[in-house]
Each structure stands twice: as structure tokens, then as C-alpha cells.
Scaffold this motif. Sequence first.
Motif, PDB file in Angstrom:
ATOM      1  N   ALA A   1      49.624  -8.170  47.169  1.00  0.00           N
ATOM      2  CA  ALA A   1      49.573  -8.923  48.426  1.00  0.00           C
ATOM      3  C   ALA A   1      50.707  -8.592  49.389  1.00  0.00           C
ATOM      4  O   ALA A   1      50.659  -9.002  50.542  1.00  0.00           O
ATOM      5  N   GLY A   2      51.741  -7.884  48.935  1.00  0.00           N
ATOM      6  CA  GLY A   2      52.953  -7.725  49.728  1.00  0.00           C
ATOM      7  C   GLY A   2      52.781  -6.876  50.976  1.00  0.00           C
ATOM      8  O   GLY A   2      51.787  -6.159  51.154  1.00  0.00           O
ATOM      9  N   PHE A   3      53.796  -6.931  51.837  1.00  0.00           N
ATOM     10  CA  PHE A   3      53.751  -6.240  53.124  1.00  0.00           C
ATOM     11  C   PHE A   3      54.186  -4.783  53.031  1.00  0.00           C
ATOM     12  O   PHE A   3      53.903  -4.004  53.938  1.00  0.00           O
ATOM     13  N   GLY A   4      54.915  -4.399  51.980  1.00  0.00           N
ATOM     14  CA  GLY A   4      55.310  -2.997  51.834  1.00  0.00           C
ATOM     15  C   GLY A   4      56.209  -2.501  52.934  1.00  0.00           C
ATOM     16  O   GLY A   4      56.112  -1.342  53.358  1.00  0.00           O
ATOM     17  N   THR A   5      57.131  -3.347  53.391  1.00  0.00           N
ATOM     18  CA  THR A   5      57.952  -2.981  54.553  1.00  0.00           C
ATOM     19  C   THR A   5      58.835  -1.776  54.282  1.00  0.00           C
ATOM     20  O   THR A   5      59.147  -1.012  55.215  1.00  0.00           O
ATOM     21  N   ARG A   6      59.246  -1.538  53.047  1.00  0.00           N
ATOM     22  CA  ARG A   6      60.120  -0.397  52.753  1.00  0.00           C
ATOM     23  C   ARG A   6      59.379   0.929  52.890  1.00  0.00           C
ATOM     24  O   ARG A   6      60.004   1.987  52.924  1.00  0.00           O
TER      25      ARG A   6
END
Length: 231
Positions: free
Chosen positions: A12-17
Amino acid sequence: MGEPTAAMVFAAGFGTRMGALTQTRPKPLIEVAGRALLDHALEVAHAAGLRAMVNAHYKAEMVAAHLQKRPEVEVVIERPDILDTGGGLKAALPLLGGDPVFTLNSDAVWAGPNPLDCLRDAWRPEQMGALLLLVPLERTVGYTRAGNFAADAQHRLTRDAGGMVYTGAQVLHTGGLADIDEASFSLNALWDQMLPEHQLFGIEYPGFWADVGTPDGIGLAEKMLEQHGHV
């Protein structure tokens, strides 16, 4: 108390890295060695004989569309807010069916034995609240932070910033989730309940583990698979 039969795969995460790579797709659909990260995780669960469930939030429709080719996998879409690992697992409990359960992050790749089989072999449900799979820093790939835990001779864990790394794979009892009132929270909150009671355990993974959290991690994970094989 039965054997765990289901795995929750966190996607579900945004994967900003990942920077620009996740502007057009969610991190679980980024490919490593020709397969989406999510498919790597689902193959681990399938090979361990487990029913898999996936949560999704960021670009959830893309995750759901990708999984249409896997009708056996149920997708739980978190709306309107993302629930983090603890909240996501708590929300999915009615569908997971039974306790205990496995959880698995979707942003890792493994080289060695099936991580969920390793956990199943060491799981002692009468004495453990959770069993985490750890790996020494020297057998991580693409991981640039400190370790998380140290284990004693009985495999009971304490938090240790210089210790081994939590791989994102575990098996756990879920009863303590009912004591946490927040809708969105990390599974760290459940572990913090277990630590004073000496119910948090960990074992060492004997293979290699790649953290695919940044663009550099993709190539590093592919190199690891070339050198050490696949689960």
C-alpha cells in the motif's frame, strides 16, 4: 491452535524513495529481473503453500488490475487513508481467516531458502507472540540503514540499532491488534506490547536479502539474484 495458512503482503505504500519511478506506478509493480516486486512476494507465499492477500492504497487500481491474472489473490483497498502495516493487517483480519498469520513486505527480493518456510519451521505458537526473520547486515543488499534487533540464545529479541535487520517477513499472533485503538499504525506498536513480555522472537535467514527501496536497489537486487540464485 492451527498452523498459519494465510499471508498478508503489504503493497500500500507510496514508495517515495523511488523518486520518479513511482510517479506513474506503485512501487510493488516496479520490475526486478523481469518480474514485478509484488509477483516476487506472491511467489514466495505460493511456494510456501499459503493463501495470499494484498493491501493497496497508492495507485490501488493499478495493483488490482495487475492481480486480475491471479484470481486466487484477494486485494483489500485502503480508503480514504493509508493504514500502515498494523492498521492494514487489523483491517484485513476478517478476510484472512484465523490466527496466526504470516506477513511479507513486497519491496524485497530473496536469494536462498523460502523465507516463509524458514519461519514456519521455527514457529512455536505456544511461547511466541511473533517470530521475525532477520538477516545480518553483511548479507543485505541495497540496505543503507542500521540494524533493528538483537537476539539472545533463546531467540528472544531486543531492539538494537547495531543488530540484525528485519527483513519484512514474520509470523505472528494477531490478538493484540484489538488493544490498539488507532486506525493507522505500524506493527511496531504490536511488537512493543510483546517485548516486555518476552514474546517477540527472531531467527536468522541463511540466505541473502535485497531491500528494493530506491532505484539503485533494483540493479543491486538483480546482481544478487545472478550471483546467489533465487528462492
